[in-house]
Design a protein around this motif. Structure first.
Motif, PDB file in Angstrom:
ATOM      1  N   ARG A   1     -60.124  40.784  53.029  1.00 46.59           N
ATOM      2  CA  ARG A   1     -60.936  41.851  52.423  1.00 46.59           C
ATOM      3  C   ARG A   1     -62.429  41.631  52.665  1.00 46.59           C
ATOM      4  O   ARG A   1     -63.187  42.575  52.917  1.00 46.59           O
ATOM      5  CB  ARG A   1     -60.648  41.922  50.921  1.00 46.59           C
ATOM      6  N   SER A   2     -62.877  40.391  52.630  1.00 48.87           N
ATOM      7  CA  SER A   2     -64.298  40.099  52.816  1.00 48.87           C
ATOM      8  C   SER A   2     -64.740  40.186  54.266  1.00 48.87           C
ATOM      9  O   SER A   2     -65.937  40.217  54.553  1.00 48.87           O
ATOM     10  CB  SER A   2     -64.601  38.701  52.284  1.00 48.87           C
TER      11      SER A   2
ATOM     12  N   ALA B   1     -53.030  46.046  53.601  1.00 54.32           N
ATOM     13  CA  ALA B   1     -51.750  46.547  53.088  1.00 54.32           C
ATOM     14  C   ALA B   1     -50.637  45.549  53.372  1.00 54.32           C
ATOM     15  O   ALA B   1     -49.761  45.316  52.525  1.00 54.32           O
ATOM     16  CB  ALA B   1     -51.435  47.902  53.724  1.00 54.32           C
ATOM     17  N   GLN B   2     -50.674  44.941  54.550  1.00 56.06           N
ATOM     18  CA  GLN B   2     -49.673  43.929  54.895  1.00 56.06           C
ATOM     19  C   GLN B   2     -49.813  42.711  53.991  1.00 56.06           C
ATOM     20  O   GLN B   2     -48.814  42.178  53.483  1.00 56.06           O
ATOM     21  CB  GLN B   2     -49.861  43.520  56.352  1.00 56.06           C
ATOM     22  N   ALA B   3     -51.060  42.271  53.779  1.00 58.45           N
ATOM     23  CA  ALA B   3     -51.283  41.123  52.896  1.00 58.45           C
ATOM     24  C   ALA B   3     -50.882  41.455  51.464  1.00 58.45           C
ATOM     25  O   ALA B   3     -50.325  40.614  50.744  1.00 58.45           O
ATOM     26  CB  ALA B   3     -52.746  40.701  52.951  1.00 58.45           C
ATOM     27  N   GLY B   4     -51.145  42.695  51.032  1.00 67.37           N
ATOM     28  CA  GLY B   4     -50.741  43.103  49.691  1.00 67.37           C
ATOM     29  C   GLY B   4     -49.233  43.116  49.529  1.00 67.37           C
ATOM     30  O   GLY B   4     -48.704  42.710  48.477  1.00 67.37           O
TER      31      GLY B   4
ATOM     32  N   MET C   1     -52.018  33.268  47.784  1.00 66.56           N
ATOM     33  CA  MET C   1     -51.922  34.595  48.378  1.00 66.56           C
ATOM     34  C   MET C   1     -53.175  35.426  48.098  1.00 66.56           C
ATOM     35  O   MET C   1     -53.616  36.214  48.941  1.00 66.56           O
ATOM     36  CB  MET C   1     -50.682  35.321  47.845  1.00 66.56           C
ATOM     37  N   LEU C   2     -53.782  35.240  46.908  1.00 63.96           N
ATOM     38  CA  LEU C   2     -55.034  35.934  46.608  1.00 63.96           C
ATOM     39  C   LEU C   2     -56.163  35.470  47.521  1.00 63.96           C
ATOM     40  O   LEU C   2     -57.016  36.274  47.929  1.00 63.96           O
ATOM     41  CB  LEU C   2     -55.419  35.701  45.137  1.00 63.96           C
ATOM     42  N   VAL C   3     -56.157  34.190  47.871  1.00 59.50           N
ATOM     43  CA  VAL C   3     -57.171  33.670  48.794  1.00 59.50           C
ATOM     44  C   VAL C   3     -57.025  34.338  50.159  1.00 59.50           C
ATOM     45  O   VAL C   3     -58.023  34.744  50.774  1.00 59.50           O
ATOM     46  CB  VAL C   3     -57.054  32.136  48.912  1.00 59.50           C
TER      47      VAL C   3
ATOM     48  N   LEU D   1     -58.725  48.347  49.692  1.00 59.72           N
ATOM     49  CA  LEU D   1     -58.304  48.253  51.092  1.00 59.72           C
ATOM     50  C   LEU D   1     -59.405  48.609  52.079  1.00 59.72           C
ATOM     51  O   LEU D   1     -59.164  48.566  53.296  1.00 59.72           O
ATOM     52  CB  LEU D   1     -57.099  49.171  51.336  1.00 59.72           C
ATOM     53  N   THR D   2     -60.589  48.982  51.598  1.00 57.46           N
ATOM     54  CA  THR D   2     -61.721  49.437  52.413  1.00 57.46           C
ATOM     55  C   THR D   2     -61.389  50.780  53.076  1.00 57.46           C
ATOM     56  O   THR D   2     -60.259  51.273  52.985  1.00 57.46           O
ATOM     57  CB  THR D   2     -62.117  48.417  53.497  1.00 57.46           C
TER      58      THR D   2
END
Length: 386
Positions: free
Chosen positions: A90-91, A41-44, A82-84, A30-31
């Protein structure tokens, strides 16, 4: 019995090390940026919800309602998508776009996946509807009311298209009469959810605006508490606090500071001749010019009426006097215009260097006495207390 030997560091119980390891793992995922952590966290969470949907799809495969191969392809497409999204956030790539959290694109993608699931589930397709509701509610706390309306229209059109396609291609499994009922349900419930979400979004935006206004009001209140309204200089009350802090610092460090009381010469005749508005303009102009001339480390305050107090830190009387006389010259050269009036003024000053062991009140008294002596000698004088 010999005393137990302490465990070496590498044999420390894993229970004691696990929180640190978990924190490191969260920092990697999450950096350490608090804003990015919220987005990730929302994307997760969205990814976990979609993973739950994948698990539900495979349940329908297990009970013989859906075919395995199409569901496997759908599952791979959904999870990779969703991983994309997670990787883009994240990047930091998503920061280049207007919505770095990518909430709306994620909702659009999830709705498209839901429509695809509807075409695969046959008799179990009713399970898609609550998923669609959850997907739309996911945007309640992020997207605007206008975006929620467009998302609900998109969802209705997308599901309606899926229903029409399946009715035409598989009428036995997706009979027209049932799909019309499903479409009416979708066309009624999704806009209703959108309206509720939009209302919640407006409440959220109003609350955010109120927090901003409250923060601004508190900032203005703090400014009013510490600043003089006319000149913008700090007021007497705050100056006393700063002088006390400087006094304590000098007691610890052994350094010295000087206090200078400044008073505008013959200020009462200015008010009588030109009016109080001109007098206020004179004080404001003097304060602004003096603030530009003093050192960054010095503090200038309006002490009351036409009096100012200058605190010069880490300065001895000899150096401070030179700076004070230069300030007097700059202020005496100032031509203050207000309407038809043009005013020149001078300032008298009394200065005292703080003596080790002396109270702050005593230093102030000596500076005030020196100012009285300077006023007695005439205009524009500087007297240093002995």
């Amino acid at each position: 019995m010999p005393a137990p030997r302490p465990l070496p560091e590498d044999t420390e119980p894993a229970v004691l090390r696990s929180p640190t390891a978990m924190n490191r793992l969260l920092d990697v995922l999450l950096t350490t940026d608090p804003v990015q952590r919220v987005r990730l966290a929302q994307a997760g969470l969205a990814m976990l919800l979609m993973a739950a949907g994948v698990a539900a799809m495979h349940y329908f495969v297990a009970v013989g309602v859906a075919a395995l191969v199409p569901v496997m392809a759908w599952s791979a497409f959904t999870l990779v998508g969703m991983l994309v999204f997670f990787a883009l956030i994240r990047s930091g790539v998503s920061r280049r776009w207007s919505e770095p959290s990518l909430t709306v694109p994620q909702i659009l993608f999830a709705l498209a996946c839901s429509a695809g699931a509807y075409t695969l589930l046959g008799a179990g397709r009713g399970a898609v509807f609550p998923v669609v509701m959850v997907v739309l509610m996911f945007g309640m706390f992020v997207v605007s009311p206008r975006q929620m309306r467009w998302l609900s229209v998109y969802a209705v059109l997308l599901l309606g298209t899926a229903m029409a396609f399946m009715t035409m291609t598989q009428p036995r499994q997706y009979p027209l009469i049932i799909e019309v009922g499903h479409f009416l349900l979708v066309a009624t419930m999704l806009p209703a959810v959108s309206l509720l979400a939009g209302r919640l979004s407006r409440m959220r935006m109003r609350a955010r605006q109120q927090r901003v206004e409250l923060a601004q009001a508190l900032a203005r209140l703090r400014e009013n508490v510490t600043r003089d309204e006319l000149t913008g200089l700090i007021n007497k009350r705050h100056m006393l606090t700063l002088m006390s802090q400087e006094h304590q610092r000098c007691v610890r460090s052994g350094q010295s500071f000087c206090l200078a009381m400044l008073d505008v010469d013959r200020f009462k005749p200015i008010n009588e001749a030109h009016g109080y508005a001109v007098g206020d303009a004179v004080l404001s102009a003097l304060a602004q010019e003096a603030q530009r001339q003093v050192r960054v480390s010095d503090v200038l305050a309006r002490w009351g009426g036409e009096e100012f107090l200058l605190m010069m830190s880490d300065t001895r009387a000899a150096l401070a006097r030179g700076g004070l006389e230069r300030l007097q010259q700059r202020l005496a050269a100032l031509r203050i215009l207000h309407g038809a009036a043009a005013v020149h003024v001078t300032l008298s000053a009394g200065m005292a260097e703080h003596i080790a062991g002396e109270s702050l009140e005593r230093t102030l008294e000596r500076a005030t006495a020196a100012l009285a002596e300077a006023k007695a000698q005439g205009s524009g004088r500087v007297v240093v207390a002995s």
